[in-house]
Scaffold this active site. Sequence first.
Site, PDB file in Angstrom:
ATOM      1  N   ASP A 189      45.524  52.039  43.307  1.00 45.51           N
ATOM      2  CA  ASP A 189      45.467  51.035  42.248  1.00 45.51           C
ATOM      3  C   ASP A 189      45.446  51.774  40.901  1.00 45.51           C
ATOM      4  OD1 ASP A 189      44.572  47.922  41.922  1.00 45.51           O
ATOM      5  OD2 ASP A 189      43.698  49.153  40.329  1.00 45.51           O
ATOM      6  N   HIS A 243      36.358  47.318  43.057  1.00 42.16           N
ATOM      7  CA  HIS A 243      35.387  47.471  41.953  1.00 42.16           C
ATOM      8  C   HIS A 243      33.995  46.960  42.334  1.00 42.16           C
ATOM      9  CE1 HIS A 243      38.477  48.762  39.251  1.00 42.16           C
ATOM     10  NE2 HIS A 243      39.155  47.625  39.323  1.00 42.16           N
ATOM     11  N   HIS A 277      43.543  51.357  38.537  1.00 42.42           N
ATOM     12  CA  HIS A 277      42.178  51.545  38.034  1.00 42.42           C
ATOM     13  C   HIS A 277      41.315  52.292  39.048  1.00 42.42           C
ATOM     14  CE1 HIS A 277      43.830  47.889  36.094  1.00 42.42           C
ATOM     15  NE2 HIS A 277      43.410  48.545  35.029  1.00 42.42           N
ATOM     16  N   ASP A 336      49.199  47.679  40.189  1.00 46.75           N
ATOM     17  CA  ASP A 336      49.160  47.438  38.744  1.00 46.75           C
ATOM     18  C   ASP A 336      49.477  48.689  37.931  1.00 46.75           C
ATOM     19  OD1 ASP A 336      46.812  48.487  39.693  1.00 46.75           O
ATOM     20  OD2 ASP A 336      45.491  47.033  38.718  1.00 46.75           O
TER      21      ASP A 336
HETATM   22 ZN   LIG Z   1      43.614  47.585  39.114  1.00 46.34          ZN
END
Ligand SMILES: [Zn+2]
Length: 353
Positions: free
Chosen positions: A166, A129, A168, A254
Amino acid sequence: MTKTAVIFSPVYYRHNPGKSHPESARRLHAIVKELAKKEAAAQKNWNFVKPEMASVEDVELVHGIEYIKLVEAVCRSGGGLLDLEDTVVSPESYKVALYAVGGALKAVKLVLKCDFQNAFALVRPPGHHASKYRACGFCLFNNVAIAAKYLIQKCDFKRVLILDVDAHHGNGTQEIFYETSKVLYISLHEDPYGFPGTGFAGEVGEGEGEGYNVNVPLPFMTADDVYLRAAKEIVEPIVAQYDPQFVLVSAGFDGHFSDPVGNLSLSESCYQKVFELIVNLTSKTACGRLVSILEGGYNARFLGKNVAIALAAIDGVSCNIHSKFRKSSRSVKKRGEKVIEEVRKIQKKYWAI
Ligand SMILES: [Zn+2]
């Protein structure tokens, strides 16, 4: 030859964003505990390797010096929030983050030197991120992006794949490589409407990078069936055509159904199948040059298990997994298939899919 290098150091325990923060040292403790079981049972073809600390110059491959100095200064002053949300640092976080970058670079260098066929960097804090000037989503420095830049700038690689599994969207990684064809960024992730607000199918790259950014934003609660279909129908053909020289994986876990932060519904066996697919693709395209770098995964118990499963797939060692194949509900499946169709329609302009 031992096949896989597992990059790890206890220094990674020393980044402390706070007792109740999901990105805690407990995550790595759980992974190390799980790997110790595999070691005791001789179910492994990997060796632990210690990372070196990255230099500021290494971090500058991606990040601006003002931002690097800011992270250092906040840590030196005792720590605190680095963004307006939940990216917190403690006094030692700057040093640990340099070791996380160093871990990713160590993994890449070992594979380049053919000391190991592939590598898995068990680092924290995570990275995908973080953008050039900004911390975000528990990430300080973008480990995977720095590894990719190293391959391009220092080793003259022309085609590097970053596959982000991931839960996200890796907004930082996308932003860093949005205008280059030297990195193909592919991300399978949950609907990014809430966080991080990027990762929609229409974001395809710009300028020279147009067509080299592939987002598959899956509905919340997507399970194994739809996820694996997206991997087979979108990821597999595009990677085969791009023919990468090196494969980097943003290895977040996740998306597991038990995860308290992610919103997908994947099983352990889904991760096994995904990593088997990655290994297969890498052996066909990048001479097997594969480096995975840990990102998210916040249910410590399952994170340990899932990393062990991924490692077994990479390592070519059998792993006894007895997890049930998870199916999406009828409405999630319908929406997921619509997303795959939409991505196909958009990416058809650039790839034969
Ligand atoms: Zn994540």
